[in-house]
Scaffold this motif. Structure first.
Motif, PDB file in Angstrom:
ATOM      1  N   VAL A  45       0.825  -1.220   0.000  1.00 18.11           N
ATOM      2  CA  VAL A  45       0.000   0.000   0.000  1.00 18.11           C
ATOM      3  C   VAL A  45       0.853   1.262   0.000  1.00 18.11           C
ATOM      4  CG1 VAL A  45      -1.896  -1.186   1.166  1.00 18.11           C
ATOM      5  CG2 VAL A  45      -0.234   0.115   2.528  1.00 18.11           C
ATOM      6  N   PHE A  46       2.117   1.136   0.414  1.00 17.78           N
ATOM      7  CA  PHE A  46       3.019   2.291   0.484  1.00 17.78           C
ATOM      8  C   PHE A  46       4.368   1.858  -0.073  1.00 17.78           C
ATOM      9  CE2 PHE A  46       5.809   5.110   3.269  1.00 17.78           C
ATOM     10  CZ  PHE A  46       5.581   6.266   2.516  1.00 17.78           C
ATOM     11  N   PRO A  47       4.489   1.782  -1.406  1.00 13.07           N
ATOM     12  CA  PRO A  47       5.729   1.271  -2.008  1.00 13.07           C
ATOM     13  C   PRO A  47       6.964   2.089  -1.655  1.00 13.07           C
ATOM     14  CG  PRO A  47       3.949   1.369  -3.635  1.00 13.07           C
ATOM     15  CD  PRO A  47       3.455   2.097  -2.407  1.00 13.07           C
ATOM     16  N   SER A  48       6.782   3.298  -1.179  1.00 14.92           N
ATOM     17  CA  SER A  48       7.922   4.158  -0.827  1.00 14.92           C
ATOM     18  C   SER A  48       8.526   3.820   0.531  1.00 14.92           C
ATOM     19  CB  SER A  48       7.495   5.628  -0.828  1.00 14.92           C
ATOM     20  OG  SER A  48       7.033   6.033  -2.097  1.00 14.92           O
ATOM     21  N   THR A 240      10.720  20.081   8.229  1.00 15.01           N
ATOM     22  CA  THR A 240      10.664  19.811   6.802  1.00 15.01           C
ATOM     23  C   THR A 240      10.621  18.308   6.566  1.00 15.01           C
ATOM     24  OG1 THR A 240      11.741  20.300   4.692  1.00 15.01           O
ATOM     25  CG2 THR A 240      13.177  19.813   6.561  1.00 15.01           C
ATOM     26  N   VAL A 241      10.583  17.902   5.307  1.00 16.56           N
ATOM     27  CA  VAL A 241      10.648  16.473   4.996  1.00 16.56           C
ATOM     28  C   VAL A 241      12.097  16.023   5.078  1.00 16.56           C
ATOM     29  CG1 VAL A 241       8.553  16.402   3.618  1.00 16.56           C
ATOM     30  CG2 VAL A 241      10.710  17.025   2.528  1.00 16.56           C
ATOM     31  N   SER A 242      12.300  14.722   5.241  1.00 16.58           N
ATOM     32  CA  SER A 242      13.629  14.205   5.554  1.00 16.58           C
ATOM     33  C   SER A 242      14.686  14.614   4.541  1.00 16.58           C
ATOM     34  CB  SER A 242      13.581  12.678   5.671  1.00 16.58           C
ATOM     35  OG  SER A 242      13.019  12.100   4.500  1.00 16.58           O
ATOM     36  N   TYR A 243      14.384  14.510   3.272  1.00 16.95           N
ATOM     37  CA  TYR A 243      15.405  14.750   2.261  1.00 16.95           C
ATOM     38  C   TYR A 243      15.712  16.224   2.058  1.00 16.95           C
ATOM     39  CZ  TYR A 243      11.391  15.708  -0.760  1.00 16.95           C
ATOM     40  OH  TYR A 243      10.232  16.223  -1.282  1.00 16.95           O
ATOM     41  N   GLU A 244      14.893  17.110   2.627  1.00 13.56           N
ATOM     42  CA  GLU A 244      15.155  18.539   2.497  1.00 13.56           C
ATOM     43  C   GLU A 244      15.889  19.112   3.708  1.00 13.56           C
ATOM     44  OE1 GLU A 244      11.511  20.556   1.591  1.00 13.56           O
ATOM     45  OE2 GLU A 244      11.626  20.047  -0.539  1.00 13.56           O
ATOM     46  N   SER A 261      15.884  14.764  -5.963  1.00 15.47           N
ATOM     47  CA  SER A 261      15.356  13.621  -6.714  1.00 15.47           C
ATOM     48  C   SER A 261      14.191  12.956  -6.002  1.00 15.47           C
ATOM     49  CB  SER A 261      16.465  12.589  -6.938  1.00 15.47           C
ATOM     50  OG  SER A 261      16.926  12.072  -5.690  1.00 15.47           O
ATOM     51  N   MET A 262      13.657  13.606  -4.955  1.00 13.47           N
ATOM     52  CA  MET A 262      12.652  12.982  -4.108  1.00 13.47           C
ATOM     53  C   MET A 262      11.337  13.749  -4.169  1.00 13.47           C
ATOM     54  SD  MET A 262      14.325  10.476  -2.631  1.00 13.47           S
ATOM     55  CE  MET A 262      13.253  10.128  -1.252  1.00 13.47           C
ATOM     56  N   SER A 267       9.174  10.557   1.554  1.00 21.14           N
ATOM     57  CA  SER A 267       9.735  10.835   2.874  1.00 21.14           C
ATOM     58  C   SER A 267       8.863  10.212   3.956  1.00 21.14           C
ATOM     59  CB  SER A 267       9.864  12.339   3.086  1.00 21.14           C
ATOM     60  OG  SER A 267      10.199  12.613   4.425  1.00 21.14           O
ATOM     61  N   GLY A 268       7.594  10.602   3.984  1.00 16.21           N
ATOM     62  CA  GLY A 268       6.666  10.047   4.957  1.00 16.21           C
ATOM     63  C   GLY A 268       6.815  10.579   6.361  1.00 16.21           C
TER      64      GLY A 268
END
Length: 277
Positions: A45-48, A240-244, A261-262, A267-268
């Motif tokens: 349900v959450f491929p990320s 913020t989100v993890s990758y930022e 690239s995200m 992130s979630g």
């Protein structure tokens, strides 16, 4: 009779555990069939989920490195440690300051079984492991004081943990207790799951609930309240989100990737690091 795999004991756990599922998402081997089956359901349900777990860990790496290198913090209290996956927090911190001191806290028996990996400190520094639940903040602080100098700045890391603490267990009160007596210059790092970033996380929440695991998603405002409870001021770039979170550091860690690239759905989690004035 079929033979057990090396990592699968004759009698495995009754249900999945968040730490072992996280280990699976990170590509580890310290998990059981029941964990892998639950993780596969999450991925359906959450491929990320695999990317989200790795980005969350990268946030931890960057946060620790930033606090050690740019803010001079040499003591870390890592609560909700999870199963050791190199580089562990003390390896990041001691890579900057060989004399850094780190206390790990977890209550999963599988983490305890791997605690030797968490104790492999640089000779100039120190590490310790406490078997305790985050819902016991006073006990954690008491035992942490045997390794850490609580009169000097301490960074408390609660990475991918507080979304397993229910509202009725008062996560704000837990954070307030952990941070209240720490001196100025101490830090707080949090990552918190949120359906703000992908509504499919509600389906993930249901999968965990079906297996007896409470997953408490929090929106941006409720996540900010955790930092407010800790009495800290968020460092740039704020929540913020993890990758930022300090993307200029991307590529220094375990899962290098191109910047920008995200997407938020990958992130979630909301993440942030704050300093105590």
């Amino acid at each position: 009779m079929s033979q057990q795999t090396p990592e699968e004991p004759p009698i495995g756990p009754v249900g999945p555990a968040p730490a072992r599922m996280y280990d699976y998402f990170l590509g580890g081997k310290s998990n059981y069939t029941v964990d892998r089956e639950a993780a596969a359901k999450v991925l359906s349900v959450f491929p990320s989920a695999l990317t989200a777990a790795r980005e969350n860990r990268e946030f931890m790496h960057r946060g620790v490195r930033h606090l050690a290198r740019d803010h001079g913090i040499r003591q870390f209290l890592d609560i909700g440690t999870g199963i050791p996956t190199e580089p562990n927090l003390h390896q990041i911190a001691q890579g900057v300051h060989p004399g850094a001191r780190v206390v790990y806290v977890d209550h999963d028996p599988v983490v305890l079984a791997h605690d030797r990996a968490l104790m492999a400190s640089a000779p100039e520094g120190a590490t310790a492991y406490i078997e305790a639940d985050v819902r016991e903040p006073e006990r954690i602080l008491q035992h942490a004081g045997k390794t850490l100098d609580m009169e000097r700045p301490v960074a408390v890391t609660l990475v991918a943990l507080l979304h397993f603490v229910r509202a009725q267990d008062d996560p704000e009160g837990i954070v307030r207790t952990l941070m209240a007596d720490l001196p100025s210059g101490s830090a707080l790092a949090i990552s918190q799951g949120s359906a703000d970033l992908d509504p499919r996380l509600h389906e993930v929440q249901a999968i965990y609930a079906e297996r007896g695991i409470a997953l408490e998603l929090r929106d941006r405002e409720r996540t900010e309240a955790l930092f407010a409870a800790g009495g800290v001021e968020l460092l740039a770039p704020g929540l913020t989100v993890s990758y930022e979170w300090h993307p200029e550091f991307i590529g220094e860690g375990e899962y290098p990737r191109p910047a920008n690239s995200m997407t938020p759905a990958e992130s979630g989690v909301w993440v942030g690091v704050g300093l105590k004035p």
